[in-house]
Scaffold this motif. Structure first.
Motif, short mmCIF file in Angstrom:
data_model
loop_
_atom_site.label_atom_id
_atom_site.label_comp_id
_atom_site.label_asym_id
_atom_site.label_seq_id
_atom_site.Cartn_x
_atom_site.Cartn_y
_atom_site.Cartn_z
N ASN A 1 25.78 60.13 -3.94
CA ASN A 1 24.16 60.81 -4.26
C ASN A 1 23.53 59.85 -5.20
O ASN A 1 22.29 59.87 -5.10
CB ASN A 1 24.33 62.06 -4.76
N TYR B 1 17.70 69.46 4.88
CA TYR B 1 16.28 69.14 4.45
C TYR B 1 15.33 68.24 5.54
O TYR B 1 14.30 68.29 5.42
CB TYR B 1 16.15 68.08 3.27
N LEU C 1 27.02 67.52 -15.85
CA LEU C 1 26.17 68.55 -16.22
C LEU C 1 26.82 69.09 -17.63
O LEU C 1 26.30 69.34 -18.71
CB LEU C 1 26.28 69.66 -15.32
N PHE C 2 28.22 69.12 -17.62
CA PHE C 2 28.99 69.70 -18.52
C PHE C 2 28.78 68.94 -19.87
O PHE C 2 29.35 69.46 -21.16
CB PHE C 2 30.46 70.00 -18.16
N TYR D 1 24.36 65.60 4.22
CA TYR D 1 23.72 67.20 3.57
C TYR D 1 22.25 66.83 4.03
O TYR D 1 21.61 67.91 4.21
CB TYR D 1 23.95 66.71 2.19
N PHE E 1 18.82 72.90 -9.05
CA PHE E 1 18.71 73.43 -7.73
C PHE E 1 20.23 73.28 -6.85
O PHE E 1 20.79 72.50 -6.63
CB PHE E 1 17.72 72.67 -6.68
N PHE E 2 20.69 74.60 -6.86
CA PHE E 2 22.07 74.75 -6.00
C PHE E 2 23.19 74.08 -6.77
O PHE E 2 23.64 73.30 -6.04
CB PHE E 2 21.79 74.43 -4.63
N ASN F 1 18.24 65.78 -2.90
CA ASN F 1 16.97 66.80 -2.81
C ASN F 1 16.05 66.33 -3.64
O ASN F 1 16.15 66.08 -4.95
CB ASN F 1 17.33 68.03 -3.13
N TYR G 1 26.10 63.54 -10.44
CA TYR G 1 27.47 63.12 -10.93
C TYR G 1 28.08 62.29 -9.65
O TYR G 1 28.85 61.59 -9.86
CB TYR G 1 28.22 64.42 -10.93
#
Ligand SMILES: C[S@@+](CC[C@H](N)C(=O)[O-])C[C@H]1O[C@@H](n2cnc3c(N)ncnc32)[C@H](O)[C@@H]1O
Length: 249
Positions: A85, A22, A135-136, A17, A150-151, A62, A81
């Motif tokens: 990452n 990046y 996030l949820f 990624y 971001f994204f 990122n 999550y």
């Protein structure tokens, strides 16, 4: 329709990624970093430095959203999550771990005075932490003074309700008046990372505004026409402040 829970997040490859997005800085991201730098500098002009608590939601692989918050924060939390990452972010935020691939983004940030006295390679190790979160599950019980996403809400599901819910959960994690930055891929039909395909919801400027406006006191939308791969039509950057919530009588 692919929902968030259907995508292969445990197979997300952060190195691929970073290579795709990046490692060689794209003009689109450098432009976004300039806008972030100037917006946060305006928001915090005259305020005491380094007292805010910041959050980057779905930080992935990122680091530039976190870097953009450094001058004003005593702590920055990276919520993510996907396990690969999280491991990537832990390596980047270990003392001395910040990779040199982020230097080009930092160079753009230091064109504004607030960033000049900060050494990102030491500050990241001191104040940035990583936590696994969905996030949820953000429900407003924890709230931050400045936030970025971001994204993520656009790049995690094809489902319109999950996009709306992702935006709402992020906005509910912000304190009254908190400055924020949110970025979406415009009209994305999904994306690949190595062998795996990830879902996206087709966001345009109107959908972004409709989702964000109910939560904002101040909102500027930047429709960026940079196309960085097939399957999308540009990027949308939203900068603003969280609306104050009226306390129940
Ligand atoms: C397209 S990547 C964006 C990563 C990074 N923020 C960036 O700017 O490049 C989408 C990110 O959303 C994360 N994500 C997917 N579902 C999530 C969820 N339910 N809660 C939090 N993060 C999630 C993914 O693991 C991935 O890091």
């Amino acid at each position: 329709m692919d929902r968030n829970a259907d995508a292969p997040w445990s197979k997300f490859d952060p190195e691929v990624y970073v290579d795709n997005n990046y490692r060689t800085p794209l003009e689109a991201d450098l432009h976004i970093v300039r806008l972030l730098r100037d917006y946060f500098s305006r928001c915090f002009a005259g305020s005491a430095p380094a007292l805010a608590r910041g959050v980057d939601v779905g930080a992935g692989a990122n680091l530039y959203p976190a870097l953009s918050m450094l001058p004003w924060c005593e702590k920055v939390l990276l919520l993510e999550y996907a396990p690969p990452n999280i491991e990537y972010l832990k390596r980047q935020t270990a003392p001395g771990g910040l990779g040199t691939e982020w230097d080009a983004f930092w160079d753009v940030l230091t064109e504004a005075p607030a960033y000049r006295d900060v050494d990102p390679h030491s500050r990241v190790g001191e104040i940035v932490r990583v936590e696994r979160a969905n996030l949820f599950d953000l429900d407003g019980r924890r709230r931050w003074d400045i936030g970025t996403m971001f994204f993520v809400a656009d790049s995690m599901s094809e489902c319109p309700e999950e996009f709306q819910r992702g935006v709402r959960c992020f906005m509910e994690a912000l304190a009254d008046g908190a400055p924020f930055a949110v970025a979406f891929m415009k009209e994305s039909v999904g994306y690949r990372v190595g062998e795996h395909r990830y879902p996206a919801y087709r966001v345009n400027e109107e959908r972004a505004r409709q989702a964000l406006e109910p939560f904002t006191a101040e909102l500027e939308l930047h429709d960026l026409h940079h196309v960085v791969r097939p399957g999308h039509e540009g990027m949308i950057l939203a900068l603003g402040r969280r609306k104050e919530e009226i306390a129940a009588p």
